[in-house]
Scaffold this active site. Structure first.
Site, PDB file in Angstrom:
ATOM      1  N   ASP A   1     -10.848  -4.510  -4.578  1.00  0.00           N
ATOM      2  CA  ASP A   1     -10.273  -3.358  -3.880  1.00  0.00           C
ATOM      3  C   ASP A   1     -10.943  -2.071  -4.378  1.00  0.00           C
ATOM      4  O   ASP A   1     -10.725  -1.650  -5.507  1.00  0.00           O
ATOM      5  CB  ASP A   1      -8.768  -3.305  -4.136  1.00  0.00           C
ATOM      6  CG  ASP A   1      -8.052  -2.278  -3.280  1.00  0.00           C
ATOM      7  OD1 ASP A   1      -8.732  -1.408  -2.694  1.00  0.00           O
ATOM      8  OD2 ASP A   1      -6.825  -2.351  -3.189  1.00  0.00           O
TER       9      ASP A   1
ATOM     10  N   SER B   1       0.832  -1.203   0.000  1.00  0.00           N
ATOM     11  CA  SER B   1       0.000   0.000   0.000  1.00  0.00           C
ATOM     12  C   SER B   1       0.873   1.262   0.000  1.00  0.00           C
ATOM     13  O   SER B   1       1.580   1.511  -0.971  1.00  0.00           O
ATOM     14  CB  SER B   1      -0.966  -0.055   1.195  1.00  0.00           C
ATOM     15  OG  SER B   1      -1.976   0.910   1.101  1.00  0.00           O
TER      16      SER B   1
ATOM     17  N   HIS C   1      -8.412  -4.716  -0.370  1.00  0.00           N
ATOM     18  CA  HIS C   1      -7.124  -4.038  -0.219  1.00  0.00           C
ATOM     19  C   HIS C   1      -6.190  -4.777   0.738  1.00  0.00           C
ATOM     20  O   HIS C   1      -4.983  -4.559   0.717  1.00  0.00           O
ATOM     21  CB  HIS C   1      -7.359  -2.600   0.291  1.00  0.00           C
ATOM     22  CG  HIS C   1      -6.158  -1.713   0.140  1.00  0.00           C
ATOM     23  ND1 HIS C   1      -5.706  -1.276  -1.090  1.00  0.00           N
ATOM     24  CD2 HIS C   1      -5.315  -1.207   1.065  1.00  0.00           C
ATOM     25  CE1 HIS C   1      -4.626  -0.515  -0.911  1.00  0.00           C
ATOM     26  NE2 HIS C   1      -4.361  -0.463   0.392  1.00  0.00           N
TER      27      HIS C   1
END
Length: 209
Positions: free
Chosen positions: A159, A107, A190
């Site tokens: 996501d 991320s 995610h």
């Protein structure tokens, strides 16, 4: 430049001259988060895990953002320079080979790793990017790597924070710049899954047996 040192953990492999996994956590993580994951790659790698220098409501990050999915690109550039400068200094201090650096980011960490690929295209030996977004809206016209480092991308099919079209565009841009891209879409959101990890381990092992 007025750079701030990053908090880090370094664990050397028993094998001299080993490659180094550079661990870059997601928002709210720290330098301990990805170490259990990195250990699944085996004992042949040094481990260097960093904590981002930016705080968002008490949550560590590697760079500022202006909103969800909107990066503060000026801060991203500064923090990328800061991080790379710090890692180069650590390579001398800890005795690892800067030319054998493999970024592994999730991320927010994947996004600063992506910024490293843009700003320092010949630095990394390889990169593993879980749930990445393109770090800059406008990529340099002359962006090119001579090293042709392999890059692993994995994104979640469900996501809601990342547009699949943008992921494809980012992957295409990396390939045009000369990186050897392998992209995977995982049936998840995610969050990071064991499938991401297992797939990336198999990918890395295929490169460096």
């Amino acid at each position: 430049m007025n750079y701030t040192p990053l908090t880090y953990i370094y664990k050397a492999a028993a094998t001299p001259g080993a490659s180094t996994l550079l661990l870059l956590h997601g928002t709210g993580g720290d330098e301990t988060d990805l170490i259990p994951l990195a250990k699944q790659f085996g004992e042949a790698f040094n481990i260097l895990s960093l904590r981002g220098n930016v705080s968002e409501h008490g949550m560590p990050r590697f760079f500022k953002r202006l909103g969800m999915g909107i990066f503060d690109e000026a801060d991203l550039r500064f923090r990328t320079d800061e991080l790379v400068n710090f890692v180069k200094e650590l390579a001398i201090k800890e005795g690892f080979d800067i030319d054998k650096l493999i970024a592994l980011g999730y991320s927010n960490g994947a996004n600063i790793a992506g910024s490293m690929l843009v700003m320092y295209p010949n630095l990394l030996k390889a990169a593993i990017l879980y749930r990445p977004m393109q770090p800059f809206k406008q990529l340099p016209d002359d962006w090119k790597t001579d090293r042709q480092a392999p890059v692993f991308l994995s994104n979640g099919k469900m996501d809601n924070t990342i547009n699949p079209l943008h992921t494809q565009q980012y992957s295409d841009a990396l390939q045009r710049a000369g990186f050897a891209v392998t992209a995977h879409e995982i049936a998840t959101g995610h969050q990071l899954t064991q499938e991401d990890v297992a797939t990336s381990i198999k990918w890395l092992n295929s490169l460096y047996k």
